[in-house]
Motif scaffolding. Structure first.
Motif, PDB file in Angstrom:
ATOM      1  N   GLU A  20      -1.915  -2.157  -1.070  1.00 13.05           N
ATOM      2  CA  GLU A  20      -0.668  -3.425   0.536  1.00 13.05           C
ATOM      3  C   GLU A  20      -1.956  -4.020   1.093  1.00 13.05           C
ATOM      4  O   GLU A  20      -2.073  -5.388   1.356  1.00 13.05           O
ATOM      5  CB  GLU A  20       0.231  -3.227   1.098  1.00 13.05           C
ATOM      6  CG  GLU A  20       1.156  -2.470  -0.355  1.00 13.05           C
ATOM      7  CD  GLU A  20       2.946  -2.862   0.662  1.00 13.05           C
ATOM      8  OE1 GLU A  20       2.918  -3.158   1.731  1.00 13.05           O
ATOM      9  OE2 GLU A  20       3.822  -2.578   0.621  1.00 13.05           O
ATOM     10  N   ARG A  21      -2.946  -3.600   1.291  1.00 13.33           N
ATOM     11  CA  ARG A  21      -3.876  -3.644   2.489  1.00 13.33           C
ATOM     12  C   ARG A  21      -4.686  -4.590   1.788  1.00 13.33           C
ATOM     13  O   ARG A  21      -5.682  -5.417   1.883  1.00 13.33           O
ATOM     14  CB  ARG A  21      -4.193  -1.861   3.664  1.00 13.33           C
ATOM     15  CG  ARG A  21      -3.798  -2.294   4.176  1.00 13.33           C
ATOM     16  CD  ARG A  21      -4.539  -1.407   5.977  1.00 13.33           C
ATOM     17  NE  ARG A  21      -3.338  -1.342   6.815  1.00 13.33           N
ATOM     18  CZ  ARG A  21      -4.231  -0.639   7.466  1.00 13.33           C
ATOM     19  NH1 ARG A  21      -5.165   0.234   7.513  1.00 13.33           N
ATOM     20  NH2 ARG A  21      -3.141  -0.480   9.171  1.00 13.33           N
ATOM     21  N   SER A  28      -4.579   0.920   1.285  1.00  5.65           N
ATOM     22  CA  SER A  28      -3.905   1.075   0.470  1.00  5.65           C
ATOM     23  C   SER A  28      -3.698  -0.447  -0.466  1.00  5.65           C
ATOM     24  O   SER A  28      -4.268  -1.168  -0.374  1.00  5.65           O
ATOM     25  CB  SER A  28      -2.817   1.178   1.246  1.00  5.65           C
ATOM     26  OG  SER A  28      -2.532   0.107   2.137  1.00  5.65           O
ATOM     27  N   SER A  56       2.202  -1.875   3.902  1.00  4.81           N
ATOM     28  CA  SER A  56       1.369  -0.502   4.581  1.00  4.81           C
ATOM     29  C   SER A  56      -0.061   0.194   4.764  1.00  4.81           C
ATOM     30  O   SER A  56      -0.873  -0.376   3.456  1.00  4.81           O
ATOM     31  CB  SER A  56       2.448  -0.027   3.304  1.00  4.81           C
ATOM     32  OG  SER A  56       2.184   1.354   3.386  1.00  4.81           O
ATOM     33  N   SER A  57      -0.274   1.243   5.645  1.00  2.00           N
ATOM     34  CA  SER A  57      -1.790   1.431   5.114  1.00  2.00           C
ATOM     35  C   SER A  57      -1.170   2.710   4.336  1.00  2.00           C
ATOM     36  O   SER A  57      -2.704   3.309   4.209  1.00  2.00           O
ATOM     37  CB  SER A  57      -1.210   1.516   6.392  1.00  2.00           C
ATOM     38  OG  SER A  57      -0.694   2.511   7.510  1.00  2.00           O
ATOM     39  N   VAL A  58      -0.536   3.668   3.880  1.00  2.00           N
ATOM     40  CA  VAL A  58      -0.039   4.212   3.165  1.00  2.00           C
ATOM     41  C   VAL A  58      -0.545   4.528   1.251  1.00  2.00           C
ATOM     42  O   VAL A  58      -0.399   3.520   0.970  1.00  2.00           O
ATOM     43  CB  VAL A  58       1.455   4.939   3.659  1.00  2.00           C
ATOM     44  CG1 VAL A  58       1.404   6.132   2.205  1.00  2.00           C
ATOM     45  CG2 VAL A  58       1.687   5.587   3.898  1.00  2.00           C
ATOM     46  N   PRO A  59      -1.532   4.967   1.237  1.00  2.00           N
ATOM     47  CA  PRO A  59      -2.278   4.681  -0.475  1.00  2.00           C
ATOM     48  C   PRO A  59      -1.559   4.943  -1.681  1.00  2.00           C
ATOM     49  O   PRO A  59      -0.914   6.601  -0.768  1.00  2.00           O
ATOM     50  CB  PRO A  59      -3.797   5.420  -0.266  1.00  2.00           C
ATOM     51  CG  PRO A  59      -4.066   5.396   1.408  1.00  2.00           C
ATOM     52  CD  PRO A  59      -2.932   5.419   1.756  1.00  2.00           C
ATOM     53  N   VAL A  60      -0.930   4.221  -2.452  1.00  2.00           N
ATOM     54  CA  VAL A  60       0.240   5.173  -3.485  1.00  2.00           C
ATOM     55  C   VAL A  60      -1.103   5.154  -4.809  1.00  2.00           C
ATOM     56  O   VAL A  60      -1.141   3.928  -4.990  1.00  2.00           O
ATOM     57  CB  VAL A  60       1.507   4.094  -3.503  1.00  2.00           C
ATOM     58  CG1 VAL A  60       2.718   4.491  -4.042  1.00  2.00           C
ATOM     59  CG2 VAL A  60       1.701   4.005  -2.135  1.00  2.00           C
TER      60      VAL A  60
END
Length: 333
Positions: free
Chosen positions: A259-260, A257, A19-23
């Motif tokens: 994940e990245r 992110s 996922s490219s969405v940072p959390v």
């Protein structure tokens, strides 16, 4: 302390792009099965900024406390029960006391005590802490025994202390990375905001002998005694090499992110991520709790707290201020 031991892992796990969405304000558990590695990645934004800005710490103190908060999240999220993980230092350095209180599953609070006169430009975390000890306490609640691990601090960083703790107490090959920084955001006059990140990586092979480590230094053994050495497993050598390439900016980058970042590190071997564990800044203080604390003091001590016909108590964690009349505070007339 391994947070993934109770997670069921299927051999036919789905494969997807990271996922490219940072959390932010979350811990992301992960596994690199091919290397027998498990770990956790912490990314902190608003929760960290909330804790640190309530006290307006000098930058060096805020950074050090931020590192302690990250370390506490990496270790505290391993709890498999609704208990507390408390990390604290007591030292002779300019920052004489740090405490991070993690209440499972997600609540964080922390504060630091320091001597502003002893702070100097360029001091690293080891110089700020000085000599003393780091204590890590697991509190399982009422009627349950507490576990505490102690590590000597001798001018090293919190990363060094974490490595020493796992070597001596857990005997699990472990590496930790911690990073804290300030981010500048424009708009509304601009503002600096605290960010932090950290990674914990552990080598947990099925065959215990593969995780053997060299014996601890013999200390005051007679001169000439040969210290015990052992060759590290190739998988663990590779794991250490990979985590050592992680840069501070990668750990705190708001646009990268988790994940990245993990994919960037471990894509050649394959990395599996699990459900993120959310974190939040929330103090456990309340007017009722402070009132009960006041009533636990001796009458003479309560009477000495009265100033300008009131008793004022400030929470060291969140800076909340509670005011009581002498009667409410239990002061005898």
């Amino acid at each position: 302390m391994d947070s993934q031991s109770d997670i069921k892992i299927t051999t036919e796990a789905p494969v997807r792009a990271p996922s490219s969405v940072p959390v932010d304000d979350a811990v992301l558990p992960f596994e690199v099965a091919e290397l027998d590695l498990r770990g956790r990645l912490t990314r902190l934004g608003p929760a960290l900024d909330d804790i640190l800005t309530k006290h307006d710490y000098p930058p060096a103190v805020g950074k050090l406390l931020g590192e302690a908060i990250v370390l506490a999240t990496l270790l505290g999220t391993a709890l498999k029960f609704d208990g507390r993980f408390i990390l604290q230092t007591q030292t002779d350095g300019p920052v004489s006391f740090l405490i991070v209180d993690f209440q499972a599953p997600d609540r964080l609070r922390a504060y630091a005590r320091y001597d502003a006169k002893r702070l100097k430009d360029g001091q690293d975390s080891g110089q700020l802490l000085g000599k003393g000890h780091l204590a890590m306490t697991i509190d399982q609640g009422a009627d349950m025994s507490r576990y505490q691990g102690l590590v000597a601090l001798d001018g090293g960083s919190l990363e060094d202390a974490a490595h020493e703790y796992f070597l001596r107490s857990e005997q699990i090959p472990t590496r930790v990375r911690l990073a804290v920084g300030e981010e500048w955001r424009g708009g509304d006059g601009g503002k600096h905001r605290w960010r932090a990140g950290g990674m914990l990586l552990q080598f947990l092979p099925k065959a215990p002998e593969r995780a053997r480590q060299a014996d601890l230094h013999p200390g005051d053994a007679p001169e000439g005694v040969v210290t015990h050495t052992i060759e590290e497993d190739d998988a663990w050598i590779e794991g250490q090499s990979l985590i050592s390439t992680v840069e501070d900016v990668e750990l705190i980058d708001p646009d990268l992110s988790g994940e990245r970042l993990l994919y960037r590190l471990f894509h050649e071997r394959g990395v599996r991520v699990f459900t993120p564990l959310p974190l939040r800044a929330q103090c456990s203080c309340s007017r009722e709790a402070v009132s009960a604390m006041l009533k636990s003091f001796a009458p003479k001590d309560r009477a000495e707290m009265v100033k300008d016909d009131k008793v004022v108590v400030t929470c060291e964690f969140c800076s909340s201020v509670y005011q009581f009349t002498p009667h409410e505070a239990g002061v005898e007339e």
